[in-house]
Enzyme design. Structure first.
Site, short mmCIF file in Angstrom:
data_model
loop_
_atom_site.label_atom_id
_atom_site.label_comp_id
_atom_site.label_asym_id
_atom_site.label_seq_id
_atom_site.Cartn_x
_atom_site.Cartn_y
_atom_site.Cartn_z
N GLY A 216 0.83 -1.20 0.00
CA GLY A 216 0.00 0.00 0.00
C GLY A 216 0.86 1.25 0.00
N SER A 217 0.38 2.28 0.67
CA SER A 217 1.07 3.58 0.61
C SER A 217 2.40 3.59 1.34
CB SER A 217 0.17 4.66 1.19
OG SER A 217 -1.02 4.72 0.44
N THR A 218 2.71 2.54 2.12
CA THR A 218 4.02 2.54 2.76
C THR A 218 5.13 2.45 1.71
OG1 THR A 218 3.98 0.13 3.01
CG2 THR A 218 3.18 1.42 4.86
N LYS B 2 5.31 4.51 -0.72
CA LYS B 2 5.52 5.84 -1.31
C LYS B 2 6.85 6.50 -0.96
CE LYS B 2 0.65 6.68 -2.18
NZ LYS B 2 -0.61 7.22 -1.62
#
Lengths: 365, 620
Positions: free
Chosen positions: B325-327, B329
């Site tokens: 997921g967004s980790t 980014k």
């Protein structure tokens, strides 16, 4: 043409058959005692025995000329399997010996105990005997190749038996004493080389054999305990099921390689004499068949297989009585275990085939 | 004439063979008489000697198993110990009817059905003459009652022996693992003489990985026994060498906080010291009780564990594979900066969705109305999806794969327990080889926000986070810091393996990304600002919410309409303090909803405790 008797029609040699039956029945009796009176173990061995005897009878139906024709192919297949087992074999007791065929596990080295004498006999059968130096060297090569492949598995006991099988054929073929001495001398010369190639556990076994007190936890313990078992049996033995050494867990491999010690403890010197008489009867019958065979292939193969059978007995008894290193050779037809039993009975099946297919040569000439 | 010659020759040959057979028979007779004389010598001549040895005194070698080393936590709490207990053991080979014996034993000792079930299962995989435990932990009365009646039960014994016990039970099972009875499979790989008296062996976790240290070395006793096998006297005694003690890196107070945070939830939390690689907390939830496995678990309980929907036997920290997921980014951002595709000021326009040229499909942002003008700092802080779609598209899969691989994604971390999964960092080559298809641009886009094929384990995430905190210095995680000798108490520190370093063209790129991550929790616009509120130290982090099922183009994610097992995973990665990182963390709460709501507060709690305990709070 003379009338065929029952044995010849069924292709069974009754004296051999009954000798084998007596021995293996005796084996079941001793296994029951050695295995801690486990009926299950006896049943399992009895089933293997029935299969082995059936195999013997089936093999006996084949004509020797057929067996001779198959020799080369079987030898080749055996060699290929030995190479495969080095790469894909199952490791049992620290050595790669087994090929897992899903249905059953199979030991290619076991096959070589039969195919090596077959190959040597096949090779020498159409040569003028005694063999020349060149032919003898060729035979040595045919024997050494599989023996080395088996020795590096490492399975010293089987390598020894395969070598014995091959060389006994060569001996019977009339190789000159001078050549025999040379081969023996060469063998002695490469011993140091073999020593350096040996696995540490094998070196330990040989060293332990020379000085059993060296390794009280391991192999030395086997020898000491089996000598106590044999010696304490006395002339008449302690009686069936009454062996204390074997039942108090002192003796390792009781129902397999060391079953002779259990036998000695319970049946004594008297039992040993009886056992040796049956063995001798089977051996002499085998040699009689060899002498009376109608062709060189039959003579060489029957005598080679019979002599190997004796080597089995000698090495096992020598090992159990502490005169030879512990190399893992079972007592033929008595020890628990299916593979060696089947190999042996197939060998006897071949001997029976040689004896009962009498028209092989006469029809040809 | 020629024919005649051949016949004569054959005759000659058959005579030669016969002669050799006679010679063989003669040799055989000689050898057999040698055997006979040898047997005669042993059985008759030396009979008295061997009978004495056999009848009165016999030498027996009894192995003395070594005492297994203990396992301690970082602060010296015992995590695996050896408890002395009496158990009722049976040697099946010495008994004619097992069922009858068990029925008889029931009269004097309490034997429950579960004991019998466990016992029967143990029978399937036992060594020859191995003593199998029928009942554990007999009390004194039962021991006394059995001792009086012992003669009635041949093959049954009461033995006092040391049983492995894990006082904290399920709390540390995924790190420590457990020992269990040696089976055929183990026998193939161990030195059987060193294990001749040993009954148990490490099967999982640290117990397995450090088996050779924990086990020790066997000793033996040479004893004389009488005809019944009773020991008369000891001839020689060679003591065994006890196994070494092992000290874990685990900080129990942090471990406890993590366990409480995941109570009744599925997920994993791993905390790590970025400098030494020490794993400070290692939780996979739910756990299970390792003590049940030590003496064989009964089939019923084992099947329950296997069938449980929560799958407690899976070690999620190293075996759980989750979409990042967004980790992802911060890592994406760094790769973008490093490749010169982005700088701090370059902005993207976020209308709330992104489309590829010539394609109608809308890749949506989590924020429907969009983030508007967005630079790197804002994109990380507010977790703008469109910014990272654009960045990923411009980078392309090859550069993303190369950059992510440097952080260890798609590779095992090398932690000192077995069973670690590689998870998956997709590449063009991987897709062609495994799926047999070419890589599509759309797949690059969603990879930019940690969706699609990419999978990570919690341990991989925390290791990548330490690399970030160390500004490129890569360290291998470890669970054991030192091994000590249980007799001399001499301590041997294990080396910590630091591997290579990620070298950037411009070192300020680290700082840029770290500042953005700090503002995720400390700026009011950050996605996890609530978790960073009023903190007395600075920490950095990134939230993540990983989709478990795809949401259609025009559908909305409505939590209450979706079954629990399809709800999003909540993720958080971070480290503290920002200025001199001492702890890094990765948190995954399965089906926990949003990362900022569920995962980030757990991190705050753990950071607070850590900073407090270490006296690291100076601010305010």
């Amino acid at each position: 043409m003379e009338e065929k008797n029952l044995g010849q029609r069924l292709h069974i040699d009754f004296p051999l058959f009954f000798g084998i039956l007596i021995l293996s029945t005796l084996g079941l009796v001793v296994i029951y005692s050695a295995g801690g009176q486990d009926m299950e173990l006896v049943y399992r061995q009895a089933i293997k025995l029935v299969i082995a005897l059936a195999g013997m009878v089936i093999i006996a139906q084949l004509s020797p000329s057929k067996i001779a024709r198959w020799s080369f192919n079987l030898y080749l297949i055996g060699l290929i399997l030995l190479i495969i087992v080095i790469f894909y074999g199952d490791v049992g007791k620290g050595a790669q010996r087994w090929l897992d065929l899903k249905l059953f596990r199979f030991q290619p080295s076991e096959l070589m105990k039969l195919t090596v004498p077959m190959m040597v006999a096949y090779y020498l059968a159409d040569k003028t005997l005694p063999p020349t130096i060149l032919q003898a060297s060729m035979v040595c090569f045919l024997i050494i190749l599989p023996v080395l492949l088996i020795a590096i598995q490492p399975d010293l006991g089987t390598a020894l038996l395969v070598a014995a099988a091959g060389f006994s054929v060569l001996f019977v073929a009339g190789i000159s004493w001078r050549l025999l001495a040379i081969i023996g001398g060469l063998g002695a010369a490469i011993t140091p080389l073999l020593w350096s190639l040996m696995h540490s556990y094998q070196k330990r076994r040989v060293l332990t054999f020379l000085n059993p007190e060296n390794d009280p936890l391991g192999a030395g313990y086997h020898t000491i305990q089996s000598k106590i078992a044999i010696g304490s049996g006395g002339f008449y033995g302690k009686g069936w099921l009454n062996g204390t050494q074997s039942h108090l867990e002192f003796l390792p491999e009781r129902s397999t390689d060391f079953i002779f010690a259990v036998f000695c403890e319970e049946f004594g010197m008297l039992g040993v004499l009886f056992l040796l008489c049956i063995y001798l009867f089977i051996i002499l019958r085998g040699l009689y068949i060899a002498i009376n065979a109608q062709h060189n292939f039959g003579r060489l193969l029957a005598s080679g297989l019979t002599l190997t059978f004796f080597v089995y007995i000698f090495v096992n008894m020598g090992m159990v009585t502490g005169q030879l290193p512990i190399v893992g050779v079972p007592l033929p037809l008595v020890s628990h275990g299916g593979t060696s039993m089947v190999t042996l009975t197939i060998g006897f099946g071949i001997i029976m085939a040689i004896h009962t297919h009498r028209r092989f040569l006469s029809s040809k000439i | 004439m020629v024919k005649d010659f051949i016949f004569r020759n054959q005759d000659h040959e058959s005579n030669l063979i016969s002669r050799r057979i006679y010679i063989s028979a003669f040799i055989i007779l000689i050898l057999i008489s040698m055997i006979v004389s040898r047997i005669f010598y042993l059985t008759v001549t030396k009979n008295v000697h061997y009978s004495t040895l056999s009848q009165s005194n016999r030498v027996k070698i009894i192995p003395i198993p070594p005492i297994r080393g203990l396992i301690y936590s970082r602060d010296g709490v015992i995590l695996a110990e050896n408890k002395s207990a009496f158990s009722l053991v049976v040697t099946p080979e010495k008994i004619s009817s097992l069922n009858e014996t068990i029925d008889q034993l029931k009269k004097i000792v309490l034997i429950e059905d579960s004991d019998i079930k466990r016992f029967k299962k143990s029978l399937d995989r036992k060594r020859k003459f191995e003593k199998i435990i029928l009942r554990l932990n007999l009390d004194k009365e039962e021991v006394a009652r059995f001792s009086v009646n012992r003669h009635r039960y041949p093959g049954v014994d009461v033995v006092a022996r040391l049983n492995r016990h894990y006082p904290l039970g399920k709390k540390l099972v995924h790190a420590i693992g457990y020992v269990a009875r040696i089976d055929d499979h183990d026998l193939k790989s161990i030195d059987t003489s060193n294990y001749s008296g040993t009954t148990h062996i490490g099967k999982l976790g640290v117990e397995k990985y450090y088996e050779e240290f924990l086990h020790g070395h066997v000793g033996y006793q040479q004893v004389e026994t009488n005809a019944q096998g009773r020991i008369i006297r000891v001839l020689e005694h060679v003591a065994s060498k006890p196994g070494k003690n092992i000290h874990l890196t685990i900080d129990l107070s942090l471990q406890q906080i993590a366990i409480d945070a995941l109570k009744d939830k599925r997920g994993a939390i791993v905390a790590m010291d970025p400098i030494k690689g020490d794993v400070l907390a290692f939780v996979s939830s739910p756990g299970y009780d390792p003590n049940k496995f030590v003496n064989g678990i009964d089939t019923e309980s084992y099947n329950l564990l296997l069938a449980s929907k929560d799958r407690p036997l899976i070690n999620r920290a190293i075996q759980g594979e989750y979409p990042p997921g967004s980790t992802f980014k911060p890592f994406m951002g760094l790769i973008g900066l490093e490749n010169g595709i982005r700088n701090n000021t370059k902005e993207s326009w976020c209308p709330g969705w992104f489309t590829l040229k010539g394609n109608k499909h809308r890749y949506r942002d989590w924020k429907k109305q969009g983030h508007g003008h967005t630079n790197m700092h804002k994109a990380v802080m507010e977790s703008c999806d469109v910014y990272f779609y654009t960045l990923a598209y411009e980078l392309g899969i090859d550069r993303i794969y190369e950059g992510m691989s440097k952080f260890g994604f798609g590779q095992t971390t090398g932690i000192d327990i077995e069973g670690e999964k590689k998870a998956l960092m997709p590449s063009r080559r991987w897709k062609r080889e495994v799926l047999g298809e070419a890589w599509f641009p759309g797949e690059t886009l969603i990879l930019g926000i940690g969706q699609g094929y990419a999978l990570v384990t919690p341990l991989q995430l925390v290791k990548a986070m330490t690399t970030f905190a160390n500004k490129g210095h890569i360290i291998q995680p470890r669970l054991v810091t030192s091994i000590s000798n249980s007799i001399t108490t001499e301590v041997h520190d294990l080396p910590n393996y630091s591997k290579n370093k990620i070298v950037l063209s411009n070192n300020t790129h680290w700082d840029d990304m770290i500042i953005s991550m700090k503002d995720v929790v400390h700026d009011v616009k950050g996605t996890a600002w609530f978790s960073g509120k009023d903190a007395k130290y600075n920490f950095a982090g990134k939230t993540g919410t990983a989709q478990v099922i795809g949401i259609g183009q025009d559908e909305n994610y409505k939590k209450e309409e979706i079954a629990e097992e399809f709800q999003d995973h909540a993720l958080f990665i971070g480290f503290a303090p920002v200025e001199a990182p001492k702890i890094a963390i990765a948190i995954i709460v399965e089906n926990g909803g949003g990362g900022s709501k569920t995962a980030a507060p757990i991190a705050r709690k753990m950071f607070d405790a850590f900073m407090n305990n270490r006296g690291l709070i100076t601010k305010g």
